[in-house]
Motif scaffolding. Structure first.
Motif, PDB file in Angstrom:
ATOM      1  N   ASP A  49       0.861  -1.184  -0.197  1.00  0.00           N
ATOM      2  CA  ASP A  49       0.216  -0.001   0.017  1.00  0.00           C
ATOM      3  C   ASP A  49       0.878   1.316   0.090  1.00  0.00           C
ATOM      4  O   ASP A  49       0.736   2.425  -0.893  1.00  0.00           O
ATOM      5  CB  ASP A  49      -0.934   0.218   1.532  1.00  0.00           C
ATOM      6  N   ARG A  50       1.871   1.299   0.769  1.00  0.00           N
ATOM      7  CA  ARG A  50       2.759   2.241   0.851  1.00  0.00           C
ATOM      8  C   ARG A  50       3.412   2.696  -0.562  1.00  0.00           C
ATOM      9  O   ARG A  50       3.758   3.712  -0.861  1.00  0.00           O
ATOM     10  CB  ARG A  50       3.934   2.262   1.907  1.00  0.00           C
ATOM     11  N   ALA A  51       3.977   1.262  -1.032  1.00  0.00           N
ATOM     12  CA  ALA A  51       4.533   1.432  -2.438  1.00  0.00           C
ATOM     13  C   ALA A  51       3.582   1.968  -3.371  1.00  0.00           C
ATOM     14  O   ALA A  51       4.458   2.886  -4.192  1.00  0.00           O
ATOM     15  CB  ALA A  51       5.225  -0.258  -2.849  1.00  0.00           C
ATOM     16  N   LEU A  52       2.454   1.743  -3.490  1.00  0.00           N
ATOM     17  CA  LEU A  52       1.605   2.155  -4.303  1.00  0.00           C
ATOM     18  C   LEU A  52       1.329   3.683  -4.268  1.00  0.00           C
ATOM     19  O   LEU A  52       1.523   4.432  -5.150  1.00  0.00           O
ATOM     20  CB  LEU A  52       0.203   1.636  -4.256  1.00  0.00           C
ATOM     21  N   GLN A  53       1.486   4.178  -2.866  1.00  0.00           N
ATOM     22  CA  GLN A  53       1.295   5.641  -2.598  1.00  0.00           C
ATOM     23  C   GLN A  53       2.555   6.259  -2.978  1.00  0.00           C
ATOM     24  O   GLN A  53       2.424   7.507  -3.706  1.00  0.00           O
ATOM     25  CB  GLN A  53       1.254   5.701  -0.935  1.00  0.00           C
ATOM     26  N   ALA A  54       3.656   5.723  -3.062  1.00  0.00           N
ATOM     27  CA  ALA A  54       4.836   6.426  -3.464  1.00  0.00           C
ATOM     28  C   ALA A  54       4.865   6.402  -4.914  1.00  0.00           C
ATOM     29  O   ALA A  54       5.189   7.449  -5.674  1.00  0.00           O
ATOM     30  CB  ALA A  54       6.120   5.487  -3.155  1.00  0.00           C
ATOM     31  N   CYS A  55       4.214   5.281  -5.541  1.00  0.00           N
ATOM     32  CA  CYS A  55       4.076   5.224  -7.057  1.00  0.00           C
ATOM     33  C   CYS A  55       3.300   6.473  -7.540  1.00  0.00           C
ATOM     34  O   CYS A  55       3.811   7.164  -8.460  1.00  0.00           O
ATOM     35  CB  CYS A  55       3.725   3.913  -7.475  1.00  0.00           C
ATOM     36  N   GLU A  56       2.167   6.737  -7.053  1.00  0.00           N
ATOM     37  CA  GLU A  56       0.914   7.779  -7.295  1.00  0.00           C
ATOM     38  C   GLU A  56       1.885   9.205  -6.940  1.00  0.00           C
ATOM     39  O   GLU A  56       1.705  10.012  -7.958  1.00  0.00           O
ATOM     40  CB  GLU A  56      -0.114   7.617  -6.445  1.00  0.00           C
ATOM     41  N   ALA A  57       2.568   9.350  -6.049  1.00  0.00           N
ATOM     42  CA  ALA A  57       3.092  10.586  -5.784  1.00  0.00           C
ATOM     43  C   ALA A  57       4.287  10.936  -6.700  1.00  0.00           C
ATOM     44  O   ALA A  57       4.327  12.096  -7.408  1.00  0.00           O
ATOM     45  CB  ALA A  57       3.877  10.647  -4.497  1.00  0.00           C
ATOM     46  N   ALA A  58       4.956   9.907  -7.316  1.00  0.00           N
ATOM     47  CA  ALA A  58       6.026  10.099  -8.140  1.00  0.00           C
ATOM     48  C   ALA A  58       5.388  10.275  -9.766  1.00  0.00           C
ATOM     49  O   ALA A  58       5.804  11.095 -10.390  1.00  0.00           O
ATOM     50  CB  ALA A  58       6.925   8.718  -8.287  1.00  0.00           C
ATOM     51  N   ILE A  59       4.470   9.528 -10.006  1.00  0.00           N
ATOM     52  CA  ILE A  59       3.776   9.893 -11.401  1.00  0.00           C
ATOM     53  C   ILE A  59       3.307  10.924 -11.344  1.00  0.00           C
ATOM     54  O   ILE A  59       3.449  11.552 -12.523  1.00  0.00           O
ATOM     55  CB  ILE A  59       2.746   8.735 -11.453  1.00  0.00           C
ATOM     56  N   THR A  60       2.625  11.777 -10.419  1.00  0.00           N
ATOM     57  CA  THR A  60       2.132  13.075 -10.333  1.00  0.00           C
ATOM     58  C   THR A  60       3.517  13.889 -10.762  1.00  0.00           C
ATOM     59  O   THR A  60       2.946  14.780 -11.423  1.00  0.00           O
ATOM     60  CB  THR A  60       1.587  13.531  -9.029  1.00  0.00           C
ATOM     61  N   GLN A  61       4.512  13.692 -10.414  1.00  0.00           N
ATOM     62  CA  GLN A  61       5.489  14.734 -10.429  1.00  0.00           C
ATOM     63  C   GLN A  61       6.374  14.283 -11.876  1.00  0.00           C
ATOM     64  O   GLN A  61       6.876  15.104 -12.478  1.00  0.00           O
ATOM     65  CB  GLN A  61       6.635  14.317  -9.184  1.00  0.00           C
ATOM     66  N   TYR A  62       6.552  12.990 -12.190  1.00  0.00           N
ATOM     67  CA  TYR A  62       7.183  12.566 -13.402  1.00  0.00           C
ATOM     68  C   TYR A  62       5.835  11.714 -14.253  1.00  0.00           C
ATOM     69  O   TYR A  62       6.410  10.411 -14.391  1.00  0.00           O
ATOM     70  CB  TYR A  62       8.248  11.675 -13.146  1.00  0.00           C
ATOM     71  N   PRO A  63       5.053  12.274 -14.885  1.00  0.00           N
ATOM     72  CA  PRO A  63       3.775  11.695 -15.547  1.00  0.00           C
ATOM     73  C   PRO A  63       4.527  10.799 -16.902  1.00  0.00           C
ATOM     74  O   PRO A  63       3.733   9.686 -17.146  1.00  0.00           O
ATOM     75  CB  PRO A  63       2.997  12.661 -15.799  1.00  0.00           C
ATOM     76  N   PHE A  64       5.470  11.064 -17.438  1.00  0.00           N
ATOM     77  CA  PHE A  64       5.912  10.354 -18.488  1.00  0.00           C
ATOM     78  C   PHE A  64       7.170   9.363 -18.397  1.00  0.00           C
ATOM     79  O   PHE A  64       7.700   8.985 -19.238  1.00  0.00           O
ATOM     80  CB  PHE A  64       6.418  11.324 -19.544  1.00  0.00           C
ATOM     81  N   SER A  65       7.197   9.138 -16.825  1.00  0.00           N
ATOM     82  CA  SER A  65       8.383   8.089 -16.872  1.00  0.00           C
ATOM     83  C   SER A  65       7.867   6.777 -16.898  1.00  0.00           C
ATOM     84  O   SER A  65       7.030   6.273 -16.226  1.00  0.00           O
ATOM     85  CB  SER A  65       9.000   8.341 -15.308  1.00  0.00           C
ATOM     86  N   THR A  66       8.266   5.939 -17.866  1.00  0.00           N
ATOM     87  CA  THR A  66       7.769   4.697 -18.138  1.00  0.00           C
ATOM     88  C   THR A  66       8.164   3.632 -16.968  1.00  0.00           C
ATOM     89  O   THR A  66       7.720   2.988 -16.748  1.00  0.00           O
ATOM     90  CB  THR A  66       8.392   3.988 -19.465  1.00  0.00           C
TER      91      THR A  66
END
Length: 465
Positions: A49-66
């Motif tokens: 759950d924490r990992a997913l939370q970190a993914c969401e935060a990261a994708i908000t900042q870097y939306p084009f990172s595959t």
């Protein structure tokens, strides 16, 4: 080795900073590499759950990172959200079809779903499309291991470790697969080679020590752990394992000294305190043992081993009422330990709580049906109450589970004799003597009055070699 500790400390500091920002509801900004480390930290600690939370935060900042989209798919797979994981990775495949991580992620999803042949095919496809990457071989190992093909799993874990000897999880999984397939002894050379290649690697000596320890070569394990500590005096895990070696050899004083070095000064772990408590217990130093068990509980109230340890001390001092309190607590925290249930049953029996004792024996035999002690101790209780038929039934049930356990046959024979069922008793005795003649002494240890029975003596003599 120290570099690893520094890296680990840096990652933990980054994780703490991330958690503080989330807790305070602040906007979260990190480098892409930092986000990768945070996500890795959570997934390796199965905090999905924490990992997913970190993914969401990261994708908000870097939306084009595959890379982040791939991470998100893998975390969803680990959480069991296969449809969402598959949708995500197919989106990435459209954006970046040649990315080897697409095949890796498809493999991870297939592994999680139990589709092992498919998973292996995906990982092998990824291997073809990339330079040597230890994580792909590691995933191949995991897929084969989940498929219970331990020989193939070991092959790929080895491949992974050749590329990255620092992967402790790969070491543990490899040791497990070699143990399960009874090939650890013949594979010790694999671990020795790392120390030959780099004699100043504390990690290589530590891993060799673990392999020796698991193979039952305790003296060799001690030497390996000592080398690791010689190279890096603050290698806490090596001190912990060295202590465990001393425990195996019943050298409890030396074990205590090593457990005290198995953590940073002034920050003992509950495990270390509990282990020190157990060493004092083995030395019958009850007050010291209790003090260390209590310290472990003060640090972690869910430490079932420490509650159980205090129960054992109380029992040794014949303080059965107090022992029951601690055994019950241990069982409430971890109810899958046969040892805990047996200890609780014995303590309940000591103070005459027969119903509670029987209930605990019932739990013990449910938890570990192939553990003969539960059946034997429970049957004695019934026998002493004059319930011979009940004791006989228990032994018959136990023998259905463990038909070649001679001790159960001897005990059944004794109960049948007590019940006056002589023909059945002699048939049972013949089976017992065939299985293990030497154990016939048990019959007389339990029931000395049987030694005077002529018919019994004659039957035993027929089987004497």
């Amino acid at each position: 080795m120290n570099e690893n500790f520094e890296d680990r400390d840096e990652v933990l500091a980054t994780v703490r900073r991330f958690e503080d920002m989330v807790d305070r509801n602040e906007p979260v900004f990190f480098d892409l590499a930092d986000f990768e480390n945070i996500i890795d930290h959570y997934t390796s600690n199965t905090q999905y759950d924490r990992a997913l939370q970190a993914c969401e935060a990261a994708i908000t900042q870097y939306p084009f990172s595959t890379e982040l989209l791939i991470d998100r798919s893998q975390v969803l797979a680990m959480k069991g959200e296969y449809t969402a994981a598959s949708t995500q990775i197919e989106d990435v495949a459209h954006l970046d079809p040649t990315n080897p991580d697409v095949a890796v992620t498809r493999g991870i999803i297939a592994t999680q779903k139990g589709e092992f042949a498919e998973a292996v095919a995906f990982f092998l496809q990824a291997v073809e499309n990339t330079e040597d990457r230890d994580d792909i071989f590691f995933n191949l190992g995991l897929a084969y291991q989940s498929w219970q093909k331990y020989k193939s799993a070991a092959k790929y874990y080895k491949q992974s470790l050749r590329l990255n000897p620092d992967n402790d999880v790969a070491v543990q999984e490899l040791l497990y697969c070699l143990e399960v397939s009874e090939r650890l002894e013949s594979n010790l050379e694999f671990f020795r080679r790392f120390t030959d290649d780099d004699p100043y690697s504390a990690l290589a000596w530590f891993n060799l020590g673990q392999a020796y320890y698991r193979a039952g070569k305790v003296d060799e394990a001690i030497s390996a752990f000592e080398y690791a500590i010689l190279i890096d005096a603050q290698y806490y895990d090596a001190h912990g394992y060295l202590a465990s070696c001393y425990v195996t050899l019943e050298r409890y004083r030396e074990a205590i000294a090593e457990f005290e070095l198995s953590h940073a000064e002034g920050t003992p772990t509950p495990e270390a305190l509990c282990n020190i408590g157990e060493c004092h217990e083995k030395l019958a130093e009850w007050d010291l043992a209790r003090r260390f068990y209590q310290k472990a509980i003060d640090l972690d109230a869910t430490m079932d081993e420490a509650w159980f340890g205090i129960g054992i001390i109380m029992q040794a001092q014949e303080k059965y009422f107090e022992a029951i309190h601690f055994f019950r607590k241990a069982v409430s925290l971890y109810d899958e330990s046969v040892e805990y249930w047996l200890a609780l049953a014995a303590a309940e029996y000591q103070i005459g709580n027969l119903a509670s004792a029987i209930e605990a024996y019932e739990k013990a035999t449910e938890t570990g049906p192939d553990n003969k002690d539960g059946w034997l101790n429970w049957s004695i209780l019934l026998y002493e109450q004059g319930n011979f038929d009940g004791a006989i039934d228990l032994m018959r049930t136990a023998l259905e589970i463990s038909p070649v356990e001679a001790e159960l046959h001897y005990r059944l024979c004794a109960y049948l004799l007590a019940a006056g069922r002589y023909r059945e008793a002699y048939q049972t005795l013949e089976q017992a003597l065939t299985l293990d003649f030497d154990k016939h002494r048990l019959l007389f240890d339990y029931f000395p009055e049987l030694e005077s029975q002529q018919a019994l003596a004659r039957l035993i003599d027929q089987y004497r070699k």
